[in-house]
Enzyme design. Structure first.
Site, PDB file in Angstrom:
ATOM      1  N   ASP A 127      37.756  29.647  35.359  1.00 57.75           N
ATOM      2  CA  ASP A 127      38.570  30.328  34.340  1.00 57.75           C
ATOM      3  C   ASP A 127      37.906  30.360  32.963  1.00 57.75           C
ATOM      4  OD1 ASP A 127      40.397  30.379  36.408  1.00 57.75           O
ATOM      5  OD2 ASP A 127      41.621  28.742  35.618  1.00 57.75           O
ATOM      6  N   ARG A 162      41.376  58.002  44.013  1.00 55.83           N
ATOM      7  CA  ARG A 162      42.470  57.026  43.917  1.00 55.83           C
ATOM      8  C   ARG A 162      42.342  56.172  42.663  1.00 55.83           C
ATOM      9  NH1 ARG A 162      42.114  54.810  50.101  1.00 55.83           N
ATOM     10  NH2 ARG A 162      43.733  56.153  50.967  1.00 55.83           N
ATOM     11  N   GLY A 170      42.145  33.456  36.862  1.00 55.26           N
ATOM     12  CA  GLY A 170      41.925  33.095  35.460  1.00 55.26           C
ATOM     13  C   GLY A 170      43.072  32.342  34.825  1.00 55.26           C
ATOM     14  N   ARG A 171      44.163  32.231  35.611  1.00 53.64           N
ATOM     15  CA  ARG A 171      45.370  31.544  35.112  1.00 53.64           C
ATOM     16  C   ARG A 171      45.806  32.122  33.757  1.00 53.64           C
ATOM     17  NH1 ARG A 171      47.199  26.463  37.931  1.00 53.64           N
ATOM     18  NH2 ARG A 171      45.314  25.359  37.382  1.00 53.64           N
ATOM     19  N   GLU A 222      45.467  37.704  36.934  1.00 53.11           N
ATOM     20  CA  GLU A 222      46.688  37.220  37.610  1.00 53.11           C
ATOM     21  C   GLU A 222      47.762  36.764  36.613  1.00 53.11           C
ATOM     22  OE1 GLU A 222      45.780  33.689  39.894  1.00 53.11           O
ATOM     23  OE2 GLU A 222      44.865  32.695  38.182  1.00 53.11           O
ATOM     24  N   GLN A 281      36.723  34.442  44.826  1.00 53.85           N
ATOM     25  CA  GLN A 281      36.040  34.215  43.536  1.00 53.85           C
ATOM     26  C   GLN A 281      35.568  32.782  43.365  1.00 53.85           C
ATOM     27  OE1 GLN A 281      38.643  36.527  40.358  1.00 53.85           O
ATOM     28  NE2 GLN A 281      39.765  36.088  42.207  1.00 53.85           N
ATOM     29  N   ARG A 282      36.133  31.853  44.125  1.00 58.92           N
ATOM     30  CA  ARG A 282      35.752  30.444  43.978  1.00 58.92           C
ATOM     31  C   ARG A 282      34.788  29.982  45.060  1.00 58.92           C
ATOM     32  NH1 ARG A 282      41.234  27.666  42.854  1.00 58.92           N
ATOM     33  NH2 ARG A 282      40.682  26.400  44.639  1.00 58.92           N
TER      34      ARG A 282
HETATM   35  O1  F6P Z   1      41.881  27.096  37.817  1.00 56.77           O
HETATM   36  C1  F6P Z   1      41.179  27.746  38.812  1.00 56.77           C
HETATM   37  C2  F6P Z   1      42.080  28.631  39.618  1.00 56.77           C
HETATM   38  O2  F6P Z   1      41.313  29.297  40.597  1.00 56.77           O
HETATM   39  C3  F6P Z   1      42.910  29.625  38.809  1.00 56.77           C
HETATM   40  O3  F6P Z   1      42.158  30.757  38.428  1.00 56.77           O
HETATM   41  C4  F6P Z   1      44.038  29.928  39.769  1.00 56.77           C
HETATM   42  O4  F6P Z   1      45.205  30.327  39.105  1.00 56.77           O
HETATM   43  C5  F6P Z   1      44.248  28.610  40.449  1.00 56.77           C
HETATM   44  O5  F6P Z   1      43.047  27.868  40.312  1.00 56.77           O
HETATM   45  C6  F6P Z   1      44.580  28.727  41.914  1.00 56.77           C
HETATM   46  O6  F6P Z   1      44.865  27.472  42.400  1.00 56.77           O
HETATM   47  P1  F6P Z   1      44.951  27.093  43.924  1.00 56.77           P
HETATM   48  O7  F6P Z   1      43.552  26.970  44.472  1.00 56.77           O
HETATM   49  O8  F6P Z   1      45.649  25.775  43.934  1.00 56.77           O
HETATM   50  O9  F6P Z   1      45.692  28.188  44.627  1.00 56.77           O
END
Ligand code: F6P
Length: 349
Positions: A127, A162, A170-171, A222, A281-282
Site C-alpha cells: 500500500d 467497452r 491499497g486500503r 478498493e 497484486q501481492r
Molecule cells: O495491506 C495490504 C493489503 O493487501 C491491502 O491492500 C488490502 O486491503 C488488505 O491487505 C487485504 O487483506 P487480506 O489479505 O487480509 O485480505
C-alpha cells in the site's frame, strides 16, 4: 547476540530479500538469528527455528515469506498477549527483535519497545502508506502487476468498445491506483483521498467518446468513496466486502469496482466490465527494485541492532537508507497528497 526476525500482516513481495539481508549481515557479525514463524503469533507460541546460510538459500527471488505471516495484535483489548510475548522473548534468549511489517505489525513493535524490548522495525506494505519512508518494498511489484493488467485490459477494451473498471488494492491510501493508473494510462483514477461523483467519471468517458475514443479504462482503489449528491454524504463511505473485523479492527474492503461499473453502464449506456485484481497484486516474484530495497533494509536493520539503536524503523530517504523513530512512523498514515494527485489528474481523459 541472538536476534529474532518475524514478518507480520499481509505478505508482500520482497519479504524474503529482507530476511536474507538480516541473516547474511548477522552471520558476518557473528550473531545467531532465529526466524519466528507466522508474525506475532509465533512469539506467543514460541514457534521459531534457526536461520543459517542453508535456510535462506535461494529465497531472494521468491514472493511471500519463508517465515509465514499473520495479523496478530498482541495488544488486543481484554487479552494479555503482550505479557506472554515479552516473557517468551526472554525465555528464547533474544537480545533483539527485527519486526518486518506494516502499520499494524510495527504499531505492536513500537509498543513492545516502550515495554522494554529491543525492537527494530522494517516497513513493508504494497500500500506504500507508511510515514517516515519514501517507499515501502512490495509497492513497486504491486504497481508493476497492476500496470501489466491495465495494459492487457486496454487491448480488450479497445477491441470491444467497452469501459473497463479495474479495482486495485491499497486500503485507505490511493498510491497503487495512482501509480498504476499513471503508468498504464488510465483515463480516470479514483482514490480514497478524493471522494468522487459517478457523474464526473461519466463526463470524462463521454468526452473521450466525443473525441472518437470509444473505450475507457477506469482504475479504482478498493478504498475509494462515492460522493453522492446528498450533502450529508459528501465524503462518501467505504464499500465493504464483509463486516468481520480482524484483530486490529480492520474490515475487508472491496467491491467498489463492480458498483462503479454498473453505475457507468446505467448512466452512459456504454457496455462496461469490472475486473478485481485482488491478491494477485501481492503474489509472485518481486521486482528488482523491491529485492534491492528489501535487501538494503535488512542490512540496515541489523546495523541498528549492532549499534543498539532500538525503537527505530529503517526507511528510504531519497536514495539513502536511514532510520526514523518507530513511534513517529506508525503515528499517521501516508496518504496521497494534493500535489501528486493533481499531477496525475492532468493526464485524465
Ligand atoms: O495491506 C495490504 C493489503 O493487501 C491491502 O491492500 C488490502 O486491503 C488488505 O491487505 C487485504 O487483506 P487480506 O489479505 O487480509 O485480505
Amino acid at each position: 547476540m541472538k536476534i529474532g526476525v518475524l514478518t507480520g500482516g499481509g505478505d508482500c513481495p520482497g519479504l524474503n530479500a529482507v530476511i536474507r539481508g538480516v541473516v547474511r549481515k548477522s552471520l558476518l557479525l557473528g550473531y545467531e538469528v532465529v526466524g519466528i514463524k507466522n508474525g506475532w503469533r509465533g512469539l506467543l507460541d514460541k514457534n521459531y527455528y534457526t536461520l543459517d546460510h542453508a535456510a535462506i538459500s535461494g529465497i531472494l527471488h521468491r514472493g511471500g515469506t519463508i517465515l509465514g505471516s499473520s495479523r496478530t495484535n498482541l495488544y488486543e483489548k481484554g487479552k494479555n498477549y503482550y505479557q506472554q510475548a515479552i516473557d517468551n522473548y526472554k525465555e528464547i534468549g533474544l537480545d533483539a527483535l527485527i519486526a518486518i511489517g506494516g502499520e499494524d505489525t510495527l504499531g505492536v513493535a513500537s509498543k513492545l519497545y516502550k515495554d522494554g524490548l529491543n525492537v527494530v522495525g522494517v516497513p513493508k506494505t504494497i500500500d506504500n502508506d507508511l510515514s517516515g519512508t519514501d517507499y515501502t518494498f512490495g509497492f513497486d511489484t504491486a504497481v508493476n502487476i497492476a500496470t501489466d493488467a491495465i495494459d492487457r485490459l486496454h487491448t480488450t477494451a479497445e477491441s470491444h468498445n467497452r469501459v473497463i473498471v479495474v479495482e486495485v488494492m491499497g486500503r485507505h491510501a490511493g498510491w497503487i491506483a495512482l501509480y498504476s493508473g499513471l503508468a498504464g494510462g488510465a483515463d480516470i483514477t479514483l482514490i480514497p483521498e478524493k471522494p468522487f461523483k459517478i457523474k464526473d467519471v461519466c463526463d470524462v468517458i463521454r468526452t473521450r467518446h466525443a473525441r472518437g475514443k470509444l473505450f475507457s479504462i477506469v482504475v479504482v482503489s478498493e478504498g475509494a468513496k462515492i460522493n453522492t449528491e446528498d450533502e450529508h454524504d459528501k465524503d462518501g463511505s467505504f464499500v465493504l466486502q464483509n463486516l468481520k473485523k480482524d484483530s486490529f479492527g480492520h474490515v475487508a474492503l472491496g467491491g467498489i469496482g463492480n458498483i462503479v461499473a454498473e453505475e457507468i453502464e446505467k448512466e452512459t449506456g456504454y457496455e462496461t466490465r469490472a475486473v478485481v485484481l485482488g491478491h494477485i497484486q501481492r503474489g509472485g516474484t518481486p521486482t528488482a527494485a523491491d529485492r534491492v530495497l528489501g535487501s538494503r533494509f535488512g542490512i540496515k536493520a541489523t546495523e541498528l541492532v549492532e549499534a543498539k539503536d532500538f525503537g527505530k524503523m529503517v526507511a528510504l530517504n531519497g536514495a539513502k537508507i536511514v532510520s526514523v523513530s518507530l513511534e513517529e512512523a506508525v503515528g499517521t498514515l501516508k496518504t496521497v497528497d494534493d500535489e501528486t494527485y493533481n499531477e496525475a489528474q492532468t493526464l485524465f481523459g
